[in-house]
Design a protein around this motif. Structure first.
Motif, PDB file in Angstrom:
ATOM      1  N   LEU A  40      -3.574   4.311   3.273  1.00 21.70           N
ATOM      2  CA  LEU A  40      -3.931   4.994   2.037  1.00 21.70           C
ATOM      3  C   LEU A  40      -5.035   6.021   2.270  1.00 21.70           C
ATOM      4  CD1 LEU A  40      -3.868   2.162  -0.673  1.00 21.70           C
ATOM      5  CD2 LEU A  40      -2.018   3.622   0.152  1.00 21.70           C
ATOM      6  N   ARG A  41      -5.951   5.703   3.159  1.00 22.68           N
ATOM      7  CA  ARG A  41      -7.035   6.632   3.475  1.00 22.68           C
ATOM      8  C   ARG A  41      -6.472   7.937   4.060  1.00 22.68           C
ATOM      9  NH1 ARG A  41      -9.909   3.170   6.118  1.00 22.68           N
ATOM     10  NH2 ARG A  41      -9.565   3.847   8.249  1.00 22.68           N
ATOM     11  N   VAL A  42      -5.578   7.805   5.024  1.00 20.36           N
ATOM     12  CA  VAL A  42      -4.966   8.989   5.648  1.00 20.36           C
ATOM     13  C   VAL A  42      -4.121   9.756   4.629  1.00 20.36           C
ATOM     14  CG1 VAL A  42      -3.232   9.741   7.336  1.00 20.36           C
ATOM     15  CG2 VAL A  42      -4.986   8.086   7.986  1.00 20.36           C
ATOM     16  N   LEU A  43      -3.336   9.032   3.853  1.00 21.35           N
ATOM     17  CA  LEU A  43      -2.455   9.677   2.878  1.00 21.35           C
ATOM     18  C   LEU A  43      -3.256  10.492   1.863  1.00 21.35           C
ATOM     19  CD1 LEU A  43       0.645   8.122   1.192  1.00 21.35           C
ATOM     20  CD2 LEU A  43      -1.062   9.256  -0.212  1.00 21.35           C
ATOM     21  N   LEU A  44      -4.291   9.892   1.294  1.00 25.15           N
ATOM     22  CA  LEU A  44      -5.023  10.558   0.225  1.00 25.15           C
ATOM     23  C   LEU A  44      -5.878  11.716   0.745  1.00 25.15           C
ATOM     24  CD1 LEU A  44      -5.935   7.431  -1.904  1.00 25.15           C
ATOM     25  CD2 LEU A  44      -4.387   9.273  -2.547  1.00 25.15           C
TER      26      LEU A  44
END
Length: 424
Positions: free
Chosen positions: A219-223
């Motif tokens: 989620l960190r990379v995606l956002l």
């Protein structure tokens, strides 16, 4: 491909949305053109109005997510849609009355942005209540089809109407279009909405949402990738309007045509997404981000208006893949009592950077070239996609979405079984 339409509530929602979204896209084109007209063709002015319209997302989108997790989403959506209709009506009255000024547009764009910032995470997290978990992926794709069909029809109609009768009538039509989605929400059968767990009121829920997102590598990379691409790469309201007017010396109909070309591509991408049955992996999302950056650079380098329009079609398809992949991964891999806050953070990343990116890109177009927003945005998007992939490789991540999706699915099944038992 249209499995979600079996649900009556979703049919109402989709039909109301298509009319309302056509009006919204008509207003967006008309607003950009009105600002360019009032400012004498100043791209920075368009950037400022976009910053004011999307700036409230920085503060309010996460609060909108908290409201979505706590309260009745349908009632919240009725309130936000009525508010946006009122602001559109005021702008229509000012324009039709011949007294509109640039500061009027700025103020009303900010007011509408406040309502929209709350509306967006609530609307996105409401989808699962309309169709349930099994049809969620299909409903997200159909939402994208609806959005992009409106994106084709709206700008095309708006460009013609602006040329024939001016921007005021376009704003008035948008006011009427809000009535359709409001009616759909009122007519829904509340007993047929899928029961989901609501978060109880407590302190620190926003901080809890951010901690949840930051604690997961995927989620960190995606956002972070969404933030970079949407802030600098997805700058089409500025870049296409300025390109049509200042580079090719054309009118509002040409701007509408370029917007339509982009939307044709996104509609094609949405059609393919609706046919997909396999889970979306984060690798697809990162490849789409990288491909979008390369295509946007190509659009910015095209020498003629016709070639720009042609290049926008595949660009639109990749944009759709990028956004729907992000939405699928997020909604299918988080617990229901956290979904609203996660979607609020997503909207913060997706739209919250606009107040930063739009004025900078508008200024860049003024002092260098109208093509600069496309070229610079493409380079940044390309780099963001590559950096995200490299980071996951360094973390030795074997697509952590799959594990979390399974955990969330188990939670969803338990919630559904619990709701059935309570009804019995």
């Amino acid at each position: 491909m249209f499995r979600s339409l079996k649900a009556r509530n979703y049919r109402l929602w989709a039909s109301g949305q298509i009319v309302s979204l056509v009006g919204t896209w008509m207003q967006r084109v008309a607003q950009d053109w009105l600002v360019l007209t009032l400012s004498g063709g100043n791209a920075l002015a368009v950037g400022i109005v976009m910053a004011l319209q999307f700036g409230p997302t920085l503060v309010l989108s996460v609060w909108g997510g908290v409201l979505a997790d706590r309260y009745d989403k349908r009632k919240i959506l009725i309130a936000t849609q009525v508010s946006m209709a009122v602001f559109a009506a005021v702008l229509a009255a000012l324009d039709l009355g011949g007294v509109v000024e640039l500061w009027h547009v700025y103020v009303l764009a900010f007011a509408a942005g406040c309502a929209s910032a709350i509306d967006a995470p609530v609307r996105q997290s409401f989808t699962i209540e309309l169709v349930g978990r099994e049809l969620l992926s299909n409903a997200i794709a159909l939402n994208s089809m609806t959005f992009n069909l409106a994106r084709i029809v709206g700008p095309a109609i708006s460009g013609v109407l602006i040329t024939l009768v001016g921007t005021g009538l376009v704003f008035a039509i948008n006011v009427v279009s809000f009535g359709c989605v409001i009616a759909a929400l009122v007519l829904m059968d509340q007993s047929k909405l899928t029961s989901v767990e609501h978060a109880t009121k407590a302190r620190g829920q926003i901080r809890e949402g951010f901690s949840y997102v930051w604690g997961r590598t995927d989620l960190r990379v995606l956002l972070l990738t969404v933030f970079m691409v949407s802030t600098f790469g997805m700058n089409f309201p500025i870049s296409l309007a300025v390109l049509a007017r200042n580079t090719f010396g054309l009118g509002a109909d040409a701007y509408g045509f370029l917007s339509t070309a982009l939307a044709v591509g996104t509609l094609a991408g949405a059609t393919l997404a609706a046919r997909r049955t396999r889970p979306v992996r984060i690798k697809i999302f990162l490849v789409a981000a990288t491909a979008f950056g390369a295509l946007e650079i190509a659009v910015g380098a095209m020498p003629t208006f016709a070639l720009v329009a042609v290049a926008l079609v595949p660009t639109g398809a990749v944009v759709l893949t990028f956004t729907t992949s992000a939405m699928n991964i997020l909604q299918m891999s988080v617990a229901s009592d956290m979904r609203g806050r996660v979607m609020g953070i997503y909207m913060l990343c997706f739209l919250g950077g606009t107040p930063l990116g739009s004025p900078v890109l508008g200024w860049l177009a003024d002092v260098t070239s109208p093509r600069a927003p496309l070229l610079v945005g493409g380079v940044i998007s390309l780099a963001a996609g590559l950096a995200g992939g490299a980071y996951l490789l360094l973390k030795h991540s074997d697509d952590p979405v799959e594990k979390s999706r399974g955990e969330a699915a188990g939670t969803g099944r338990a919630e559904l079984e619990g709701s059935v038992n309570r009804i019995d």
